[in-house]
Write a protein that holds these residues in place. Structure first.
Motif, PDB file in Angstrom:
ATOM      1  N   PRO A 109      11.586  85.538 -35.278  1.00 30.00           N
ATOM      2  CA  PRO A 109      12.312  86.105 -36.430  1.00 30.00           C
ATOM      3  C   PRO A 109      13.789  85.721 -36.519  1.00 30.00           C
ATOM      4  O   PRO A 109      14.473  86.189 -37.420  1.00 30.00           O
ATOM      5  CB  PRO A 109      12.167  87.599 -36.194  1.00 30.00           C
ATOM      6  CG  PRO A 109      12.229  87.721 -34.698  1.00 30.00           C
ATOM      7  CD  PRO A 109      11.523  86.510 -34.165  1.00 30.00           C
ATOM      8  N   ALA A 110      14.295  84.930 -35.526  1.00 27.25           N
ATOM      9  CA  ALA A 110      15.722  84.574 -35.581  1.00 27.25           C
ATOM     10  C   ALA A 110      16.056  83.943 -36.927  1.00 27.25           C
ATOM     11  O   ALA A 110      17.075  84.259 -37.543  1.00 27.25           O
ATOM     12  CB  ALA A 110      16.066  83.621 -34.440  1.00 27.25           C
ATOM     13  N   THR A 111      15.184  83.042 -37.378  1.00 32.30           N
ATOM     14  CA  THR A 111      15.306  82.499 -38.730  1.00 32.30           C
ATOM     15  C   THR A 111      14.429  83.350 -39.642  1.00 32.30           C
ATOM     16  O   THR A 111      13.233  83.506 -39.388  1.00 32.30           O
ATOM     17  CB  THR A 111      14.861  81.032 -38.776  1.00 32.30           C
ATOM     18  OG1 THR A 111      15.671  80.280 -37.855  1.00 32.30           O
ATOM     19  CG2 THR A 111      15.026  80.460 -40.174  1.00 32.30           C
ATOM     20  N   ASN A 112      15.019  83.877 -40.688  1.00 30.59           N
ATOM     21  CA  ASN A 112      14.369  84.870 -41.533  1.00 30.59           C
ATOM     22  C   ASN A 112      13.432  84.208 -42.543  1.00 30.59           C
ATOM     23  O   ASN A 112      13.695  84.164 -43.743  1.00 30.59           O
ATOM     24  CB  ASN A 112      15.432  85.711 -42.245  1.00 30.59           C
ATOM     25  CG  ASN A 112      14.839  86.913 -42.947  1.00 30.59           C
ATOM     26  OD1 ASN A 112      13.695  87.275 -42.715  1.00 30.59           O
ATOM     27  ND2 ASN A 112      15.627  87.535 -43.812  1.00 30.59           N
ATOM     28  N   ILE A 113      12.318  83.689 -42.031  1.00 26.84           N
ATOM     29  CA  ILE A 113      11.328  83.029 -42.895  1.00 26.84           C
ATOM     30  C   ILE A 113      10.528  84.105 -43.616  1.00 26.84           C
ATOM     31  O   ILE A 113       9.933  84.970 -42.985  1.00 26.84           O
ATOM     32  CB  ILE A 113      10.400  82.125 -42.062  1.00 26.84           C
ATOM     33  CG1 ILE A 113      11.216  81.017 -41.380  1.00 26.84           C
ATOM     34  CG2 ILE A 113       9.308  81.510 -42.946  1.00 26.84           C
ATOM     35  CD1 ILE A 113      10.427  80.199 -40.383  1.00 26.84           C
ATOM     36  N   THR A 114      10.533  84.063 -44.934  1.00 31.74           N
ATOM     37  CA  THR A 114       9.866  85.093 -45.727  1.00 31.74           C
ATOM     38  C   THR A 114       8.710  84.557 -46.565  1.00 31.74           C
ATOM     39  O   THR A 114       7.935  85.345 -47.110  1.00 31.74           O
ATOM     40  CB  THR A 114      10.869  85.778 -46.677  1.00 31.74           C
ATOM     41  OG1 THR A 114      11.475  84.775 -47.505  1.00 31.74           O
ATOM     42  CG2 THR A 114      11.957  86.499 -45.886  1.00 31.74           C
ATOM     43  N   ALA A 115       8.600  83.235 -46.688  1.00 25.81           N
ATOM     44  CA  ALA A 115       7.536  82.674 -47.517  1.00 25.81           C
ATOM     45  C   ALA A 115       7.225  81.253 -47.089  1.00 25.81           C
ATOM     46  O   ALA A 115       8.073  80.561 -46.501  1.00 25.81           O
ATOM     47  CB  ALA A 115       7.927  82.704 -48.997  1.00 25.81           C
ATOM     48  N   ILE A 116       6.008  80.826 -47.373  1.00 28.23           N
ATOM     49  CA  ILE A 116       5.584  79.445 -47.121  1.00 28.23           C
ATOM     50  C   ILE A 116       5.043  78.877 -48.425  1.00 28.23           C
ATOM     51  O   ILE A 116       4.139  79.449 -49.047  1.00 28.23           O
ATOM     52  CB  ILE A 116       4.498  79.373 -46.035  1.00 28.23           C
ATOM     53  CG1 ILE A 116       5.019  79.938 -44.710  1.00 28.23           C
ATOM     54  CG2 ILE A 116       4.030  77.929 -45.844  1.00 28.23           C
ATOM     55  CD1 ILE A 116       3.955  80.037 -43.622  1.00 28.23           C
TER      56      ILE A 116
END
Length: 503
Positions: A109-116
């Motif tokens: 979660p360090a990088t706030n990936i919210t969608a692909i």
């Protein structure tokens, strides 16, 4: 009310609630293309995003260096499966799982990936891959389910608005029927996973291809007199711009296939700032007008005529001019900035909220409110100059901002400095209700306040905000004896941070 009518009514209410819940977190983000002869280093890209307060980005791949640079920034990131990797993922569950492991789990979660984003405009650019598109979406989603991330990270695929037939009147719009074998299961997947339809919306191309049948002002989201509005005679809804027309056409096209509760996110839209001789309307002024009007329209939560008040989150195409793009001159000139981070034009965003700080028509400051309680002001000042890590040395006796020597003036200096060093994010100018944002520059005499100033050449002027990590033992926090912090002020800080909303 009989049961079929009751069921229909409940489904209608559910669809509105679903759309409303999604729209509450409305945002404007940017696409980041990399087709530049000199691509800025990922840390430079992130520095620009921070300076411009851009809190949502869409990447056209899942570049590891970029994802590392975005770590611990809070910026919400959409990563993409490039079209060239789509066939492998659409034919193999394990290939999809490996892609998620390498490109998502390694950074989250360090990088706030919210969608692909799985592919881009596959139905119109890779028709041979259309039959495996939904499989690719399902395999990527299954990998997220296995890691218990399917609720945090949504999966979708951008569609070109060109697959919508007869977009005006919107009420008669429908998807190209030859694509129904893909569109129907795609919409079913989006609905079952509570995801959103990604739509690329380009009024510029619609305007150009209409041979001026579409008015330029209609394409640019300019205000229109009532007699120039377009009326959908089936619904009597009035349309004032092409953006809303296309979005509503997509809503009606989905409803025709019995899908009425899938939100729309505009994954690409924009306007080129330069074009060839056959592109006379690709100009700086038109690009500025379109994107400025678009940002205001989205963030003011105007919604569309079909769904008023339900705004459509949108990604602007794009962050940088991509000078290596093939095709007409306009293809290279959709960016808000050049490769050096210089603004292509200064957006006019008064009243639109916090996004894209290259709007310098009305610089903003944070000031203590008139009539604020002095004890609360003092407590907030103590916090700003202590745990808030504001360098308050300019407030010491004999320094430029010592006079006038009162808590109102000193608090305004500290509040404004904190506001700017936090990137003017929402919630950073509150201090338990004793501060507010203003366009009035509080600077006086030799006391200069930090402001959002842009140099004449379009580059960001140097802003000497103090470091959040400063440990200078000679700071004014120590000089003023700001070491102690009451429990009440700590609660105030928690409330401040808890209520912060990033765009």
């Amino acid at each position: 009310m009989d049961s079929p009518m009751a069921l229909s009514f409940l489904l209608f209410i559910f669809s509105l609630l679903s759309l409303q819940a999604f729209a509450e977190d409305v945002f404007v983000g940017v696409n980041i293309g990399t087709d530049l002869s000199v691509m800025p280093h990922p840390t430079q890209v992130v520095a620009l995003l921070k300076a411009q307060q851009i809190r949502h980005v869409r990447l056209y791949d899942a570049d590891g260096a970029m994802l590392i640079a975005l770590a611990n920034t809070g910026i919400q990131v959409m990563v993409s499966v490039p079209n060239e990797q789509l066939l492998g993922i659409g034919q193999s569950n394990s290939t999809a799982a490996n892609w998620v492991n390498h490109n998502v789990l390694a950074h989250y979660p360090a990088t706030n990936i919210t969608a692909i984003s799985v592919g881009s405009e596959v139905l119109t650019t890779l028709p041979n891959a259309a039959k495996i598109l939904v499989n690719a979406l399902k395999y990527i989603h299954s990998a997220l389910v296995a890691s218990n991330l399917d609720h945090q990270i949504k999966v979708s695929t951008p569609l070109s608005s060109s697959i919508i037939i007869d977009s005006f009147p919107p009420s008669q719009a429908f998807f190209n029927s030859s694509l129904d074998s893909v569109i129907v299961p795609l919409l079913g997947f989006l609905q079952s996973t509570n995801s959103f339809l990604m739509l690329n919306v380009y009024p510029y191309y619609d305007y150009m291809q209409s041979n001026r049948y579409i008015m330029l002002d209609y394409a640019l989201l300019k205000p229109l007199p009532s007699n120039k509005e377009a009326i959908d005679q089936n619904t009597l809804l009035s349309y004032t711009n092409a953006f809303d027309t296309i979005v509503d056409a997509a809503y009606f096209a989905m409803a025709l296939l019995n899908f009425s509760n899938i939100p729309i996110v505009v994954s690409e839209t924009g306007w080129p700032s330069k074009g060839g001789s056959n592109e006379p309307d690709a100009t700086l002024d038109n690009a500025n007008t379109y994107n400025s009007n678009l940002i205001r329209h989205v963030l003011n939560k105007t919604g569309t005529p079909k769904h008023p008040g339900i705004a459509v989150s949108t990604y602007i195409y794009e962050l940088y001019n991509e000078d290596m793009k093939s095709g007409p001159i306009s293809e290279k000139n959709w960016g808000l900035f050049d490769a050096n981070g210089r603004s292509i034009y200064i957006l006019h965003l008064t009243g639109s909220g916090l996004v894209l700080a290259n709007d310098t028509m009305n610089p903003t400051y944070c000031a203590a409110k008139d009539g604020a309680d002095r004890k609360m002001l003092q407590a907030a000042l103590d916090w700003a100059c202590g745990p808030g890590r504001v360098d308050c040395s300019a407030l010491l006796q004999g320094q430029p901002c010592y006079e006038p020597d009162n808590v109102m003036a000193h608090a305004t200096y500290a509040f404004n400095t904190y506001y700017h060093q936090m990137g003017k994010m929402s919630g950073s100018c509150n201090f338990n209700g004793v501060a507010a944002v203003t366009t009035t520059n509080p600077s006086h005499g030799s006391c200069s306040f930090i402001g959002s100033v842009v140099g004449r050449n379009g580059t960001l002027a140097n802003i000497t905000a103090p470091s959040m990590n400063s440990t200078n033992s000679d700071s004014s926090a120590n000089a003023y004896g700001y070491g102690a912090l009451s429990c009440a002020v700590m609660m105030m800080v928690g409330a401040l941070l808890g209520s912060s909303i990033w765009l």
